[in-house]
Write a protein that holds these residues in place. Structure first.
Motif, PDB file in Angstrom:
ATOM      1  N   SER A  28     -19.907 -33.807   1.122  1.00  0.00           N
ATOM      2  CA  SER A  28     -19.622 -32.831   2.173  1.00  0.00           C
ATOM      3  C   SER A  28     -19.379 -33.620   3.460  1.00  0.00           C
ATOM      4  O   SER A  28     -20.194 -34.491   3.797  1.00  0.00           O
ATOM      5  N   THR A  29     -18.280 -33.351   4.119  1.00  0.00           N
ATOM      6  CA  THR A  29     -18.009 -34.103   5.358  1.00  0.00           C
ATOM      7  C   THR A  29     -19.113 -33.865   6.384  1.00  0.00           C
ATOM      8  O   THR A  29     -19.411 -34.742   7.194  1.00  0.00           O
TER       9      THR A  29
ATOM     10  N   GLN B 209     -14.189 -32.413  -1.577  1.00  0.00           N
ATOM     11  CA  GLN B 209     -15.654 -32.376  -1.451  1.00  0.00           C
ATOM     12  C   GLN B 209     -16.248 -31.919  -2.782  1.00  0.00           C
ATOM     13  O   GLN B 209     -15.774 -30.935  -3.360  1.00  0.00           O
TER      14      GLN B 209
ATOM     15  N   LYS C 118     -19.989 -27.232   1.865  1.00  0.00           N
ATOM     16  CA  LYS C 118     -21.003 -26.239   2.230  1.00  0.00           C
ATOM     17  C   LYS C 118     -20.455 -25.139   3.123  1.00  0.00           C
ATOM     18  O   LYS C 118     -19.657 -25.385   4.029  1.00  0.00           O
ATOM     19  N   GLY C 119     -20.916 -23.922   2.878  1.00  0.00           N
ATOM     20  CA  GLY C 119     -20.740 -22.828   3.820  1.00  0.00           C
ATOM     21  C   GLY C 119     -22.047 -22.637   4.562  1.00  0.00           C
ATOM     22  O   GLY C 119     -22.915 -23.515   4.544  1.00  0.00           O
ATOM     23  N   ARG C 120     -22.215 -21.479   5.214  1.00  0.00           N
ATOM     24  CA  ARG C 120     -23.480 -21.209   5.895  1.00  0.00           C
ATOM     25  C   ARG C 120     -24.494 -20.683   4.876  1.00  0.00           C
ATOM     26  O   ARG C 120     -24.121 -20.269   3.789  1.00  0.00           O
TER      27      ARG C 120
ATOM     28  N   ARG D   7     -24.433 -21.423   1.108  1.00  0.00           N
ATOM     29  CA  ARG D   7     -23.269 -21.103   0.270  1.00  0.00           C
ATOM     30  C   ARG D   7     -22.344 -22.310   0.120  1.00  0.00           C
ATOM     31  O   ARG D   7     -22.504 -23.313   0.788  1.00  0.00           O
ATOM     32  N   SER D   8     -21.346 -22.184  -0.767  1.00  0.00           N
ATOM     33  CA  SER D   8     -20.440 -23.327  -0.973  1.00  0.00           C
ATOM     34  C   SER D   8     -19.058 -23.042  -0.424  1.00  0.00           C
ATOM     35  O   SER D   8     -18.655 -21.889  -0.246  1.00  0.00           O
TER      36      SER D   8
ATOM     37  N   ALA E 284     -15.168 -24.030  -1.346  1.00  0.00           N
ATOM     38  CA  ALA E 284     -14.366 -24.537  -2.459  1.00  0.00           C
ATOM     39  C   ALA E 284     -12.971 -24.891  -1.965  1.00  0.00           C
ATOM     40  O   ALA E 284     -12.383 -24.153  -1.172  1.00  0.00           O
TER      41      ALA E 284
ATOM     42  N   LYS F 198      -9.479 -14.375   5.072  1.00  0.00           N
ATOM     43  CA  LYS F 198     -10.114 -15.602   5.562  1.00  0.00           C
ATOM     44  C   LYS F 198      -9.305 -16.833   5.149  1.00  0.00           C
ATOM     45  O   LYS F 198      -9.136 -17.117   3.977  1.00  0.00           O
TER      46      LYS F 198
ATOM     47  N   GLY G 295     -13.137 -21.526   7.716  1.00  0.00           N
ATOM     48  CA  GLY G 295     -14.495 -21.251   8.161  1.00  0.00           C
ATOM     49  C   GLY G 295     -15.055 -22.453   8.903  1.00  0.00           C
ATOM     50  O   GLY G 295     -14.556 -23.572   8.767  1.00  0.00           O
TER      51      GLY G 295
ATOM     52  N   MET H 241     -15.195 -27.978   9.647  1.00  0.00           N
ATOM     53  CA  MET H 241     -14.135 -26.976   9.514  1.00  0.00           C
ATOM     54  C   MET H 241     -13.433 -27.125   8.186  1.00  0.00           C
ATOM     55  O   MET H 241     -13.073 -28.242   7.779  1.00  0.00           O
TER      56      MET H 241
ATOM     57  N   ASN I 206      -7.743 -23.560   4.641  1.00  0.00           N
ATOM     58  CA  ASN I 206      -6.955 -23.524   3.407  1.00  0.00           C
ATOM     59  C   ASN I 206      -5.490 -23.715   3.760  1.00  0.00           C
ATOM     60  O   ASN I 206      -4.903 -22.876   4.442  1.00  0.00           O
TER      61      ASN I 206
ATOM     62  N   ILE J 181     -13.682 -18.685  -4.733  1.00  0.00           N
ATOM     63  CA  ILE J 181     -13.017 -18.181  -3.524  1.00  0.00           C
ATOM     64  C   ILE J 181     -12.734 -16.690  -3.719  1.00  0.00           C
ATOM     65  O   ILE J 181     -12.083 -16.296  -4.687  1.00  0.00           O
TER      66      ILE J 181
END
Ligand code: BT5
Length: 257
Positions: A30-31, A54, A58-60, A63-64, A66, A123, A126, A145, A148, A159
């Motif tokens: 993950s960056t 990656q 990671k999301g918030r 979460r992931s 993709a 979306k 994110g 950040m 897509n 997704i």
């Protein structure tokens, strides 16, 4: 896959804060994780970590994120803001992303509170901000950040249908290098503005889809329902509850009722 030209990138950002150091990785976990490691080892503000792929994006809220290899912009920037600016980084970064995508592609970009970048209600990107404090002082913040760019989001597990990509919206592929340069430039402007105390709340408010709607906000605490009335200068969502009171929320997920 379109390739980044790192020498061209470095030449374009010479003398700027954003990208003064650039780490380009073919594949990483993950960056944000890489950037946090570098920041703990005193990497300078403006360091950018860019990856093609990656394995644990990671999301918030655990979460992931993709993205197929070579399809997207996946990057994290190390910042060293003051405590008072820290809560404003989401506004700053999402506005920079919106201006960059709009300016580069001509597509209309809106935002969904707190961190979604939307095109025509879907979306396209994110933002994930992570910070570490040393007492009352931020040791650093990492602005991650994901955007897509060139792929069919419908073909990627993880997704949701409510997502899109620039190539789907444009009907053709878009050069990622151009988008990255636009993004670094907008981040530079927005961050220097933030440090100088330039107001950003107004433009953020105007770009937010969420305002004026009856929404449900879920997150760590109990779910809350109300009218999304406004945002404050810290980027908090001001929710007018059924009993007339006003609730300020600093995180959560919004769904329309
Ligand atoms: C976000 O989280 O939207 C923040 C995403 C940040 C990703 C970047 S990529 C570079 C940097 N390094 C990282 O490890 N992360 C950052 P959130 O609001 O929690 O949204 C996550 C949710 O969006 C997931 O649970 C999926 O439902 C959905 N999702 C996953 N991948 C997506 C994609 N490529 N496009 C749209 N939605 C996606």
């Amino acid at each position: 896959m379109d390739r980044f030209s790192i020498p061209d990138l470095k030449a374009a950002v010479a003398g700027k804060l954003m990208g003064r150091r650039l780490l380009y990785l073919a594949r990483t976990t993950s960056t944000n994780e890489v950037a946090k490691g570098l920041a703990r080892r005193r990497a300078p503000e403006g360091t950018v970590v860019l990856a093609e792929e990656q394995t644990a994006g990671k999301g918030r809220l655990g979460r992931s994120w993709a993205a197929p290899a070579g399809s997207s912009l996946l990057l994290s920037v190390i910042l060293r803001p003051t405590l008072s600016r820290l809560p404003q980084l989401t506004m700053m970064a999402s506005l920079a992303a919106a201006r960059a995508v709009e300016g580069a592609t001509g597509l209309p970009v809106r935002l969904k509170w707190p961190n979604d970048v939307l095109i025509r209600g879907k979306k396209v990107g994110g933002i994930l901000i992570e910070a570490e404090l040393a007492g009352q002082r931020p040791r650093f913040a990492v602005v991650g950040m994901g955007l897509n760019v060139n792929f069919d989001v419908g073909a990627v597990p993880g997704i949701p249908e409510t997502a899109t990509s620039l190539s789907l919206e444009l009907g053709r592929d878009f050069p990622r290098q151009d988008l990255l340069l636009a993004l670094l430039e907008e981040l530079e402007t927005a961050y220097q503005g933030l440090k100088a105390g330039a107001p950003i709340q107004e433009e953020w408010r105007e770009r937010l889809e969420t305002l004026g709607r009856w929404v449900r906000v879920t997150g760590k605490g109990p779910p809350e329902e109300g009218r999304a009335e406004d945002v404050d200068d810290q980027g908090r969502l001001l929710l007018r509850l059924a009993d007339g009171s006003l609730l300020a929320l600093s995180e959560g997920d919004v769904s329309l009722r």
